[in-house]
Enzyme design. Structure first.
Site, PDB file in Angstrom:
ATOM      1  N   GLY A  29      53.789  42.501  42.465  1.00  0.00           N
ATOM      2  CA  GLY A  29      54.414  43.948  42.373  1.00  0.00           C
ATOM      3  C   GLY A  29      55.556  44.120  42.747  1.00  0.00           C
ATOM      4  O   GLY A  29      55.852  43.954  43.925  1.00  0.00           O
ATOM      5  N   THR A  31      55.668  47.543  43.509  1.00  0.00           N
ATOM      6  CA  THR A  31      55.318  48.225  45.198  1.00  0.00           C
ATOM      7  C   THR A  31      54.944  46.913  46.375  1.00  0.00           C
ATOM      8  O   THR A  31      54.821  47.834  47.235  1.00  0.00           O
ATOM      9  CB  THR A  31      54.475  49.430  44.284  1.00  0.00           C
ATOM     10  N   ASP A  80      47.547  47.072  46.549  1.00  0.00           N
ATOM     11  CA  ASP A  80      48.511  46.902  44.880  1.00  0.00           C
ATOM     12  C   ASP A  80      48.613  47.847  44.355  1.00  0.00           C
ATOM     13  O   ASP A  80      48.587  49.094  44.507  1.00  0.00           O
ATOM     14  CB  ASP A  80      46.915  46.005  44.015  1.00  0.00           C
ATOM     15  N   GLY A  81      49.907  47.553  42.933  1.00  0.00           N
ATOM     16  CA  GLY A  81      50.411  48.646  42.428  1.00  0.00           C
ATOM     17  C   GLY A  81      49.544  48.639  41.232  1.00  0.00           C
ATOM     18  O   GLY A  81      48.459  48.304  40.752  1.00  0.00           O
ATOM     19  N   ALA A  82      50.166  50.017  40.275  1.00  0.00           N
ATOM     20  CA  ALA A  82      49.214  49.721  39.552  1.00  0.00           C
ATOM     21  C   ALA A  82      50.655  50.624  38.210  1.00  0.00           C
ATOM     22  O   ALA A  82      51.868  50.204  38.235  1.00  0.00           O
ATOM     23  CB  ALA A  82      47.967  50.389  38.359  1.00  0.00           C
ATOM     24  N   LYS A  93      47.008  47.231  34.379  1.00  0.00           N
ATOM     25  CA  LYS A  93      47.841  46.564  35.726  1.00  0.00           C
ATOM     26  C   LYS A  93      48.344  45.335  34.601  1.00  0.00           C
ATOM     27  O   LYS A  93      47.810  44.758  34.097  1.00  0.00           O
ATOM     28  CB  LYS A  93      46.987  46.211  36.994  1.00  0.00           C
ATOM     29  N   GLY A  96      53.820  42.447  35.916  1.00  0.00           N
ATOM     30  CA  GLY A  96      54.030  41.944  36.264  1.00  0.00           C
ATOM     31  C   GLY A  96      53.474  40.272  35.887  1.00  0.00           C
ATOM     32  O   GLY A  96      53.766  39.223  36.826  1.00  0.00           O
ATOM     33  N   GLU A 102      44.727  38.991  40.537  1.00  0.00           N
ATOM     34  CA  GLU A 102      44.700  40.866  40.602  1.00  0.00           C
ATOM     35  C   GLU A 102      43.290  41.342  40.567  1.00  0.00           C
ATOM     36  O   GLU A 102      42.741  41.839  41.632  1.00  0.00           O
ATOM     37  CB  GLU A 102      45.703  41.522  40.178  1.00  0.00           C
ATOM     38  N   LYS A 120      53.313  57.198  37.175  1.00  0.00           N
ATOM     39  CA  LYS A 120      52.194  56.257  36.403  1.00  0.00           C
ATOM     40  C   LYS A 120      50.704  57.510  36.113  1.00  0.00           C
ATOM     41  O   LYS A 120      50.172  56.259  36.112  1.00  0.00           O
ATOM     42  CB  LYS A 120      52.348  55.460  37.318  1.00  0.00           C
TER      43      LYS A 120
HETATM   44  C1  A5P Z   1      51.023  42.702  38.969  1.00  0.00           C
HETATM   45  O1  A5P Z   1      50.778  42.182  37.317  1.00  0.00           O
HETATM   46  C2  A5P Z   1      51.298  44.088  38.254  1.00  0.00           C
HETATM   47  O2  A5P Z   1      49.469  44.364  37.573  1.00  0.00           O
HETATM   48  C3  A5P Z   1      51.605  45.588  39.043  1.00  0.00           C
HETATM   49  O3  A5P Z   1      50.488  45.508  40.225  1.00  0.00           O
HETATM   50  C4  A5P Z   1      51.827  46.063  38.407  1.00  0.00           C
HETATM   51  O4  A5P Z   1      52.806  46.373  37.136  1.00  0.00           O
HETATM   52  C5  A5P Z   1      52.871  47.475  39.535  1.00  0.00           C
HETATM   53  O5  A5P Z   1      54.036  46.856  39.334  1.00  0.00           O
HETATM   54  P1  A5P Z   1      55.143  47.500  40.239  1.00  0.00           P
HETATM   55  O6  A5P Z   1      54.344  47.908  41.042  1.00  0.00           O
HETATM   56  O7  A5P Z   1      56.028  46.817  40.482  1.00  0.00           O
HETATM   57  O8  A5P Z   1      54.761  49.275  39.313  1.00  0.00           O
END
Ligand code: A5P
Length: 222
Positions: A29, A31, A80-82, A93, A96, A102, A120
């Site tokens: 993603g 982030t 990781d992002g969320a 999650k 992406g 993940e 978020k």
């Molecule tokens: C990817 O599959 C997702 O789980 C990402 O970690 C989540 O969508 C956060 O993405 P962004 O950092 O682009 O908001």
């Protein structure tokens, strides 16, 4: 500060948790991409494992050492992002499309550190799409079964109208979570009980720390 600058700040802040000798899981993603760029600007002696082909490509292009998950016995921290985080560190999650890898990396890691913009953060998960990875084989039956249980949604499509296919060659069915979910664990149980469902974007009991950024400051929820 715009959203991208906040992501950069969070990524810089997260560097304090990285140490030489670690095996680091790389999320997916926008982030996570900032985190990967930031990591590459440092001279850590680390080994990386990525949660998606896209993140691996980015990391390799920036000179980070990446190995397949099968090549490691242990992951120290995955960053990781969320898409959404609640007050109990439960996550949604998968916007992406990388939710399965993940989750596998998160479960294999000593720690999952989640990097998110404050926008978020919610009291209860819901009112967004819940990505669910499903097998292409018989997907219309899987979807019909989910709909019978009340989980309406749509198969994810690419911008050109073709079906979105994950790195694992599966489809994503995005469930429309119209309201806040008081017991998301029950939703998870029902959804994963359907044959053909591979996994959901719900992440429970996996996040160790949440690094939350806004225009003013960065905070860490332990
Ligand atoms: C990817 O599959 C997702 O789980 C990402 O970690 C989540 O969508 C956060 O993405 P962004 O950092 O682009 O908001």
């Amino acid at each position: 500060m715009n959203e991208n600058e906040i992501k950069k700040q969070i990524a810089h802040f997260a560097m304090q948790f990285v140490q030489d000798g670690m095996t680091i899981g790389l999320g997916t993603g926008t982030t996570s991409a900032e985190f990967i760029k930031c990591l590459a600007e440092h001279t850590f002696s680390i080994t990386c494992v990525a949660t998606s082909i896209a993140s691996e490509k980015l990391a390799l292009s920036l000179g980070l050492q990446c190995v397949p998950l099968e090549a490691v016995q242990h992951i120290d921290i995955t960053f990781d992002g969320a898409d959404q985080v609640d007050t109990k560190k439960r996550l949604i999650k998968g916007a992406g499309g990388a939710l399965l890898r993940e989750k596998i990396l998160a479960a294999a890691s000593d720690q999952l550190i989640v990097l998110v913009d404050k926008r978020k953060c919610v009291n209860l998960l819901g009112k967004i799409k819940l990505p669910v990875e499903i097998l292409p084989f018989g997907n219309h039956f899987t979807i019909a079964h989910l709909q019978k249980l009340g989980y309406t949604g749509a198969l994810r499509k690419r911008a050109d109208g073709s079906l979105y296919v994950t790195d694992n060659h599966n489809f994503i069915y995005d469930i429309d979570l119209q309201d806040e979910r008081t017991h998301p664990e029950e939703d998870e149980k029902k959804i994963t009980s359907v044959t053909g469902v591979v996994d959901t974007g719900f992440f429970f009991n996996l996040a160790s720390k949440i690094i939350i950024g806004d225009e003013q400051k960065i905070t860490v929820v332990e």
